[in-house]
Design a protein around this motif. Structure first.
Motif, PDB file in Angstrom:
ATOM      1  N   GLU A  11      31.666 -17.290 -67.112  1.00 51.42           N
ATOM      2  CA  GLU A  11      30.318 -16.923 -67.514  1.00 51.42           C
ATOM      3  C   GLU A  11      29.741 -15.759 -66.699  1.00 51.42           C
ATOM      4  OE1 GLU A  11      30.822 -21.137 -68.929  1.00 51.42           O
ATOM      5  OE2 GLU A  11      31.448 -19.944 -67.202  1.00 51.42           O
ATOM      6  N   ASP A  12      30.086 -15.663 -65.420  1.00 56.45           N
ATOM      7  CA  ASP A  12      29.527 -14.604 -64.578  1.00 56.45           C
ATOM      8  C   ASP A  12      30.364 -13.332 -64.588  1.00 56.45           C
ATOM      9  OD1 ASP A  12      31.611 -15.858 -63.230  1.00 56.45           O
ATOM     10  OD2 ASP A  12      30.796 -15.401 -61.255  1.00 56.45           O
ATOM     11  N   LYS A  13      31.515 -13.351 -65.258  1.00 57.55           N
ATOM     12  CA  LYS A  13      32.454 -12.227 -65.171  1.00 57.55           C
ATOM     13  C   LYS A  13      32.679 -11.503 -66.493  1.00 57.55           C
ATOM     14  CE  LYS A  13      35.085 -14.236 -61.325  1.00 57.55           C
ATOM     15  NZ  LYS A  13      34.229 -15.425 -61.171  1.00 57.55           N
ATOM     16  N   GLU A  14      31.941 -11.863 -67.550  1.00 51.70           N
ATOM     17  CA  GLU A  14      32.179 -11.246 -68.851  1.00 51.70           C
ATOM     18  C   GLU A  14      30.866 -10.833 -69.515  1.00 51.70           C
ATOM     19  OE1 GLU A  14      34.779 -13.453 -71.379  1.00 51.70           O
ATOM     20  OE2 GLU A  14      36.153 -13.990 -69.764  1.00 51.70           O
ATOM     21  N   VAL A  15      30.968  -9.821 -70.360  1.00 49.99           N
ATOM     22  CA  VAL A  15      29.869  -9.388 -71.215  1.00 49.99           C
ATOM     23  C   VAL A  15      30.306  -9.654 -72.652  1.00 49.99           C
ATOM     24  CG1 VAL A  15      28.433  -7.464 -71.978  1.00 49.99           C
ATOM     25  CG2 VAL A  15      29.143  -7.607 -69.578  1.00 49.99           C
ATOM     26  N   LEU A  16      29.598 -10.540 -73.344  1.00 51.55           N
ATOM     27  CA  LEU A  16      30.004 -10.968 -74.679  1.00 51.55           C
ATOM     28  C   LEU A  16      28.811 -10.941 -75.629  1.00 51.55           C
ATOM     29  CD1 LEU A  16      32.188 -14.026 -73.584  1.00 51.55           C
ATOM     30  CD2 LEU A  16      33.025 -11.776 -74.258  1.00 51.55           C
ATOM     31  N   PHE A  17      29.113 -10.746 -76.919  1.00 53.81           N
ATOM     32  CA  PHE A  17      28.071 -10.602 -77.928  1.00 53.81           C
ATOM     33  C   PHE A  17      28.275 -11.600 -79.061  1.00 53.81           C
ATOM     34  CE2 PHE A  17      28.604  -6.568 -75.794  1.00 53.81           C
ATOM     35  CZ  PHE A  17      27.312  -6.135 -75.571  1.00 53.81           C
ATOM     36  N   ASP A  18      27.156 -12.038 -79.647  1.00 49.37           N
ATOM     37  CA  ASP A  18      27.151 -12.890 -80.844  1.00 49.37           C
ATOM     38  C   ASP A  18      28.093 -14.084 -80.690  1.00 49.37           C
ATOM     39  OD1 ASP A  18      25.371 -11.061 -81.891  1.00 49.37           O
ATOM     40  OD2 ASP A  18      26.916  -9.918 -82.940  1.00 49.37           O
ATOM     41  N   VAL A  73      25.465 -11.752 -70.456  1.00 50.39           N
ATOM     42  CA  VAL A  73      25.857 -10.746 -69.467  1.00 50.39           C
ATOM     43  C   VAL A  73      26.063 -11.442 -68.123  1.00 50.39           C
ATOM     44  CG1 VAL A  73      25.255  -8.571 -68.348  1.00 50.39           C
ATOM     45  CG2 VAL A  73      24.484  -9.028 -70.694  1.00 50.39           C
ATOM     46  N   GLY A  74      27.297 -11.491 -67.648  1.00 48.38           N
ATOM     47  CA  GLY A  74      27.600 -12.126 -66.370  1.00 48.38           C
ATOM     48  C   GLY A  74      26.986 -11.358 -65.209  1.00 48.38           C
ATOM     49  N   LEU A  75      26.471 -12.083 -64.221  1.00 45.12           N
ATOM     50  CA  LEU A  75      25.839 -11.425 -63.070  1.00 45.12           C
ATOM     51  C   LEU A  75      26.834 -10.575 -62.299  1.00 45.12           C
ATOM     52  CD1 LEU A  75      23.540 -14.302 -61.716  1.00 45.12           C
ATOM     53  CD2 LEU A  75      22.888 -12.324 -63.098  1.00 45.12           C
ATOM     54  N   ASN A  76      28.113 -10.952 -62.319  1.00 43.70           N
ATOM     55  CA  ASN A  76      29.119 -10.163 -61.613  1.00 43.70           C
ATOM     56  C   ASN A  76      29.369  -8.818 -62.289  1.00 43.70           C
ATOM     57  OD1 ASN A  76      31.128 -10.221 -59.362  1.00 43.70           O
ATOM     58  ND2 ASN A  76      32.575  -9.925 -61.042  1.00 43.70           N
ATOM     59  N   CYS A  77      28.983  -8.699 -63.560  1.00 46.71           N
ATOM     60  CA  CYS A  77      29.189  -7.454 -64.314  1.00 46.71           C
ATOM     61  C   CYS A  77      28.043  -6.464 -64.120  1.00 46.71           C
ATOM     62  CB  CYS A  77      29.332  -7.761 -65.812  1.00 46.71           C
ATOM     63  SG  CYS A  77      30.704  -8.853 -66.220  1.00 46.71           S
ATOM     64  N   ALA A 101      25.871  -2.437 -66.859  1.00 49.75           N
ATOM     65  CA  ALA A 101      26.903  -3.456 -66.616  1.00 49.75           C
ATOM     66  C   ALA A 101      28.268  -2.895 -66.982  1.00 49.75           C
ATOM     67  CB  ALA A 101      26.598  -4.720 -67.430  1.00 49.75           C
ATOM     68  N   ALA A 102      29.304  -3.520 -66.424  1.00 51.98           N
ATOM     69  CA  ALA A 102      30.684  -3.118 -66.713  1.00 51.98           C
ATOM     70  C   ALA A 102      31.533  -4.356 -66.913  1.00 51.98           C
ATOM     71  CB  ALA A 102      31.237  -2.271 -65.566  1.00 51.98           C
ATOM     72  N   TYR A 103      32.433  -4.289 -67.898  1.00 55.25           N
ATOM     73  CA  TYR A 103      33.369  -5.387 -68.156  1.00 55.25           C
ATOM     74  C   TYR A 103      34.673  -4.787 -68.648  1.00 55.25           C
ATOM     75  CZ  TYR A 103      35.484  -9.438 -70.482  1.00 55.25           C
ATOM     76  OH  TYR A 103      36.358 -10.419 -70.894  1.00 55.25           O
ATOM     77  N   ARG A 104      35.750  -5.074 -67.899  1.00 56.21           N
ATOM     78  CA  ARG A 104      37.039  -4.457 -68.173  1.00 56.21           C
ATOM     79  C   ARG A 104      36.880  -2.943 -68.138  1.00 56.21           C
ATOM     80  NH1 ARG A 104      39.265  -8.623 -72.889  1.00 56.21           N
ATOM     81  NH2 ARG A 104      39.557 -10.405 -71.483  1.00 56.21           N
ATOM     82  N   SER A 105      37.256  -2.246 -69.186  1.00 57.96           N
ATOM     83  CA  SER A 105      37.174  -0.785 -69.181  1.00 57.96           C
ATOM     84  C   SER A 105      35.911  -0.269 -69.863  1.00 57.96           C
ATOM     85  CB  SER A 105      38.400  -0.188 -69.886  1.00 57.96           C
ATOM     86  OG  SER A 105      38.482  -0.654 -71.226  1.00 57.96           O
ATOM     87  N   SER A 106      35.012  -1.166 -70.239  1.00 61.53           N
ATOM     88  CA  SER A 106      33.809  -0.778 -70.979  1.00 61.53           C
ATOM     89  C   SER A 106      32.585  -0.749 -70.066  1.00 61.53           C
ATOM     90  CB  SER A 106      33.561  -1.745 -72.141  1.00 61.53           C
ATOM     91  OG  SER A 106      34.643  -1.740 -73.051  1.00 61.53           O
ATOM     92  N   PRO A 228      45.008 -17.413 -61.262  1.00 59.59           N
ATOM     93  CA  PRO A 228      45.395 -16.004 -61.416  1.00 59.59           C
ATOM     94  C   PRO A 228      44.225 -15.040 -61.202  1.00 59.59           C
ATOM     95  CG  PRO A 228      46.392 -17.325 -63.148  1.00 59.59           C
ATOM     96  CD  PRO A 228      45.454 -18.238 -62.410  1.00 59.59           C
ATOM     97  N   SER A 229      43.014 -15.430 -61.640  1.00 62.92           N
ATOM     98  CA  SER A 229      41.847 -14.567 -61.470  1.00 62.92           C
ATOM     99  C   SER A 229      41.455 -14.401 -60.005  1.00 62.92           C
ATOM    100  CB  SER A 229      40.661 -15.132 -62.254  1.00 62.92           C
ATOM    101  OG  SER A 229      40.359 -16.456 -61.829  1.00 62.92           O
ATOM    102  N   SER A 230      41.992 -15.266 -59.127  1.00 67.79           N
ATOM    103  CA  SER A 230      41.696 -15.186 -57.688  1.00 67.79           C
ATOM    104  C   SER A 230      42.907 -14.705 -56.893  1.00 67.79           C
ATOM    105  CB  SER A 230      41.239 -16.553 -57.170  1.00 67.79           C
ATOM    106  OG  SER A 230      40.069 -16.974 -57.822  1.00 67.79           O
TER     107      SER A 230
END
Length: 346
Positions: A11-18, A73-77, A101-106, A228-230
């Motif tokens: 939840e804190d590491k991604e930016v997602l829509f709809d 919008v995750g706070l880490n982004c 905000a940034a997520y992956r390459s976006s 893996p994420s850590s």
């Protein structure tokens, strides 16, 4: 997209829509700090009234006329927050919250406008929670060789308490192993070398995938595998005497299981002064976001949510002559007309 509410934190590491409603529900350990309305997503959904929900992990916005239109919008982004004068579809030229905000390459730009005159709570809440999140990374991030030990003692975090302090624990990362101390708390597992306490590792339970024992060239070892994420590290430890190993493993597994059920994420907020429009009384008590039911107007949607939270004393129904029925007393500020009136954004 497939997510799990009890698995790795996303939840804190991604930016997602709809998102489907299930992904807007709060995960264990997630809590609401503020709910603000009406808020316009000026850049993405100009002209549409919405609700902003600020949690300890993310910023959620959804349209009040069509809750299927939403974003998380995750706070880490979040890279920065500021204010900017924008042209709102509902308020015209006004000052708004500008968020990058940034997520992956976006890269993303968000502009949120508070439609209540002279209210800046959307900015103060978001910037304050983002700062609190950034200051609490030791609760969530794996750390190697960090400044966590002082005079052979672990620097305790504000919400942390020590559960076990185990000496004579060997780290098996080198050919000969390193003798050290393992400190186990309600938040993380820490090991540091006795001869050099800057050689250490801090593993929050949030980063741990599994805890087990297995054979190694040093004999039976305690193995902690991280997600893996850590970093996907696999760390081995040996205890002296070896009979302690199984009981240590069982204690760690139990603490890890308890943490997964009720995580301590470390993000805490203290309001130094009352905002111009304080959060509703039930913000800290909410366990999940009420599910939107179809295309509701603001009054009907809010009323349906308020009806879910009752006081400890059972409310007695009262007779309503207009309906000819006994109904629950209306909340202050609501009328029968407003409850049955479907509003649409202009």
């Amino acid at each position: 997209m497939s997510k799990t509410k009890i698995g790795a934190l996303w939840e804190d590491k991604e930016v997602l829509f709809d998102l489907p409603f299930i992904y807007l529900k709060l995960r264990p350990g997630e809590k609401i700090f503020d709910r603000i309305e009406p808020i316009e997503d000026t850049k993405g959904n100009t002209g549409s009234k919405g609700r902003m929900i600020v949690t300890n992990l993310r910023i959620i916005w959804h349209s009040m006329s069509s809750p299927r239109i939403n974003l998380s919008v995750g706070l880490n982004c979040i890279q920065s927050t500021s204010t900017r004068v924008v042209n709102s579809g509902l308020r015209g030229s006004t000052q708004a919250l500008h968020m990058l905000a940034a997520y992956r390459s976006s890269r993303y730009e968000f502009i949120f406008t508070n439609l209540s005159p002279s209210c800046v709570r959307h900015y103060t809440s978001v910037s304050g929670v983002h700062k609190a999140y950034a200051a609490s990374r030791p609760y969530r991030d794996l750390k190697l060789r960090s400044a966590i030990i002082h005079n052979k003692q672990l620097r305790i975090l504000p919400l942390e308490r020590i559960c076990l302090n185990e000496h004579s624990i060997w780290n098996l990362s080198s050919e000969s192993g390193n003798l050290g101390t393992m400190v186990i708390t309600n938040v993380r597992v820490v090991w540091f070398a006795d001869i050099n306490d800057s050689f250490n590792v801090s593993m929050p339970y949030l980063t741990i995938e599994s805890i087990s024992t297995r054979d190694s060239k040093f004999g039976e070892a305690l193995v902690i595998a991280t997600r893996p994420s850590s970093g996907g590290y696999v760390l081995g430890f040996r205890a002296d005497p070896r009979e302690r190993l199984h009981s240590l493993r069982d204690e760690l597994q139990e603490l890890h299981r308890a943490y997964c059920e009720r995580p301590v994420l470390g993000v805490e907020m203290t309001w130094n002064e009352q905002p111009s429009k304080p959060p509703t009384d039930d913000i800290e008590e909410l366990e999940e976001i009420g599910e939107p039911r179809g295309e509701m107007g603001p009054n009907l949607y809010l009323a349906s949510q308020l009806a879910q939270y009752k006081s400890d004393n059972e409310v007695q129904p009262v007779y309503n002559a207009y309906l000819g029925l006994a109904i629950e007393p209306l909340k202050e500020g609501f009328t029968l007309k407003s409850l049955f009136e479907v509003q649409t954004s202009s």
